[in-house]
Write a protein that holds these residues in place. Structure first.
Motif, PDB file in Angstrom:
ATOM      1  N   VAL A  62       1.130  -0.958  -0.179  1.00 24.23           N
ATOM      2  CA  VAL A  62       0.313  -1.677  -1.161  1.00 24.23           C
ATOM      3  C   VAL A  62      -0.734  -0.750  -1.765  1.00 24.23           C
ATOM      4  N   ILE A  63      -1.445  -0.013  -0.913  1.00 22.79           N
ATOM      5  CA  ILE A  63      -2.458   0.924  -1.429  1.00 22.79           C
ATOM      6  C   ILE A  63      -1.811   1.945  -2.356  1.00 22.79           C
ATOM      7  N   GLY A  64      -0.634   2.439  -1.979  1.00 24.77           N
ATOM      8  CA  GLY A  64       0.045   3.438  -2.792  1.00 24.77           C
ATOM      9  C   GLY A  64       0.430   2.952  -4.167  1.00 24.77           C
ATOM     10  N   HIS A  65       0.538   1.628  -4.337  1.00 24.95           N
ATOM     11  CA  HIS A  65       0.961   1.088  -5.632  1.00 24.95           C
ATOM     12  C   HIS A  65      -0.168   0.455  -6.432  1.00 24.95           C
ATOM     13  N   VAL A  66      -1.327   0.231  -5.829  1.00 29.70           N
ATOM     14  CA  VAL A  66      -2.432  -0.351  -6.589  1.00 29.70           C
ATOM     15  C   VAL A  66      -3.556   0.647  -6.846  1.00 29.70           C
ATOM     16  N   ARG A  67      -3.491   1.813  -6.231  1.00 31.50           N
ATOM     17  CA  ARG A  67      -4.488   2.856  -6.429  1.00 31.50           C
ATOM     18  C   ARG A  67      -3.801   4.177  -6.725  1.00 31.50           C
ATOM     19  N   ASP A  68      -4.352   4.949  -7.647  1.00 29.36           N
ATOM     20  CA  ASP A  68      -3.802   6.276  -7.879  1.00 29.36           C
ATOM     21  C   ASP A  68      -4.411   7.250  -6.876  1.00 29.36           C
ATOM     22  N   THR A  69      -4.050   8.523  -6.971  1.00 26.14           N
ATOM     23  CA  THR A  69      -4.472   9.480  -5.952  1.00 26.14           C
ATOM     24  C   THR A  69      -5.981   9.640  -5.896  1.00 26.14           C
ATOM     25  N   LEU A  70      -6.628   9.781  -7.040  1.00 29.53           N
ATOM     26  CA  LEU A  70      -8.073   9.973  -7.052  1.00 29.53           C
ATOM     27  C   LEU A  70      -8.789   8.740  -6.526  1.00 29.53           C
TER      28      LEU A  70
END
Length: 451
Positions: free
Chosen positions: A117-125
């Motif tokens: 979920v975090i990987g798809h709702v937040r970008d790397t920065l």
């Protein structure tokens, strides 16, 4: 007949779940909960922690449903993660205690889902910023607890595993239970804080204070594995800097040369292991680990292909873990090596799948970091280097915060460079690109970058 604006507009709940502020808050809570799992369980109990994780999973499902048009099913989870988790689930059928093995798998799957979920709702920065804020708070709290225990009250806090050794300059444990886990978290924080500094995403004063805090706690943890992992990460930083500054036509040859140096370095390190151990002053600790690993390998011969079933953290009442602790007269909760632990629980098949997961994620993220302009892309391969090197001395990457970070990095690497890009060319590294140009944001400084 066209729909009215009221019927097409999302409700307040959908708007909330789809908002960037809620995604940031969700990411902060996930990181805070998983990284402080030991303290939560010691203070409020295991049920409290499980309830928190279940609640976060329910919220995660709701977020993914609301954002379903922004997420491609093809790129939802890397195949390597699915195969490893799938084999762990299958192992339930030959486990000595299927019920315990199944619930251990559920715990692993829940943590992996939070990472997805975090990987798809937040970008790397955005991920770096959220993790940085959480680790600043947790490391600051750890220092405060150590000051209170070791200096102000001069008494151990046994319920937190704090021995109160700060006045003697360590070893300290903070709120993480063991010095090795504190040192490991401090190294992850140090990488994150340095990326924050290079991207100027926080003020210079905050960056410097954060780096000093993480570096100081890593040193005070007095963990023999911290120095080894830190050296490995430092070498990775130097190698990645060479790749990023090399001309594009020379990068392939440079990558091959660096790969050869890594192989040679592994052999040299193994050949010189005894002088290195003596230099680190970890002879007794390493001797204990070698005895443990040798016994694990001996037991693995009973079930070399499939292992004894997935447990994650060892169940001291189940075979072969009870046999290991009995014969070694110890009380180990893990194999103190993620690779040996995976082999014992999931056999050689599971070990191959685990190695493939880590290697593919590292290769993909390394290539992306070498090609793209923004230094923020260096965060993923450097975190993976820390995870994979530390896995030679601890089993942190199989459960809890280590597994969360491993899956998150694998998801991030798979979004940027994967075979799915040929099948799903309508998406970018952060999700599908809509016709109006909206969607999940790119990392800062990557507009127009190659990759």
């Amino acid at each position: 007949m066209s729909e009215s604006p009221a019927s097409t507009a999302p409700g307040w709940l959908g708007a909330l779940l789809n908002s960037a502020s809620f995604a940031r808050a969700y990411t902060l809570v996930v990181f805070g909960t998983v990284f402080s799992a030991f303290a939560i369980e010691r203070i409020a109990g295991h049920v409290t922690y499980v309830t928190a994780v279940v609640g976060l999973c329910v919220l995660g499902v709701a977020i993914m449903v609301v954002r379903r048009r922004e997420v491609s099913l093809l790129r939802l989870v890397p195949t390597s993660v699915v195969m490893f988790a799938g084999w762990a689930l299958v192992s339930v059928f030959w486990s000595g205690e299927p019920g315990a093995s199944f619930w251990s798998w559920v715990s692993m799957a829940a943590t992996a889902f939070l990472a997805v979920v975090i990987g798809h709702v937040r970008d790397t920065l955005q991920t770096v910023r959220a993790l940085g804020d959480v680790l600043r708070a947790l490391l600051g709290l750890s220092l405060a607890v150590e000051v209170l225990s070791g200096i102000l009250l001069d008494m151990p806090f046994r319920f937190l595993g704090v021995q109160g050794n700060l006045a003697q300059l360590g070893p300290i444990q903070g709120i993480f239970g063991t010095r090795n886990l504190l040192g490991f978290v401090a190294l992850l924080a140090l990488i994150t804080f340095l990326i924050e500094y290079r991207t100027q995403s926080v003020g210079p004063g905050v960056s410097v204070a954060s780096v000093v805090l993480a570096g100081g706690l890593a040193a005070l943890s007095d963990s023999p594995t911290v120095l080894v992992v830190a050296v490995a990460v430092g070498l990775a930083v130097g190698a990645l800097a060479l790749v990023r500054h090399a001309r594009p036509e020379r990068r392939a040859g440079l990558q091959l040369a660096l790969g050869g140096l890594v192989v040679v370095g592994v052999f040299v390190g193994y050949a010189a292991r005894h002088p290195i151990i003596a230099l680190l002053g970890a002879g007794t600790d390493f001797s204990m680990r070698v005895d443990l690993w040798n016994f694990m390998v001996d037991l693995l011969r009973q079930r070399p292909v499939q292992g004894f079933g997935w447990y994650g953290v060892w169940d001291p009442q189940e075979y072969p873990f009870n046999a290991i602790n009995f014969w070694l007269d110890a009380d180990h909760a893990t194999g103190l090596n993620a690779y040996f632990d995976v082999a014992l629980q999931l056999g050689w098949v599971g070990l191959v799948l685990f190695l493939a997961l880590g290697a593919l994620a590292l290769a993909r993220s390394w290539l992306v970091a070498g090609e793209r302009r923004s230094v923020v892309y260096a965060w993923t391969p450097l975190i993976l280097v820390a995870l994979l090197v530390d896995s030679m001395f601890e089993s942190f990457t199989l459960t809890g915060l280590g597994w969360l970070m491993l899956v998150l990095c694998a998801v991030r690497a798979g979004q940027s460079r994967s075979w799915r890009e040929r099948l799903d060319s309508g998406t970018d590294a952060a999700g599908p690109v809509r016709a109006d140009g909206s969607g999940l944001p790119h990392a800062q400084g990557d507009h127009g970058a190659a990759g």
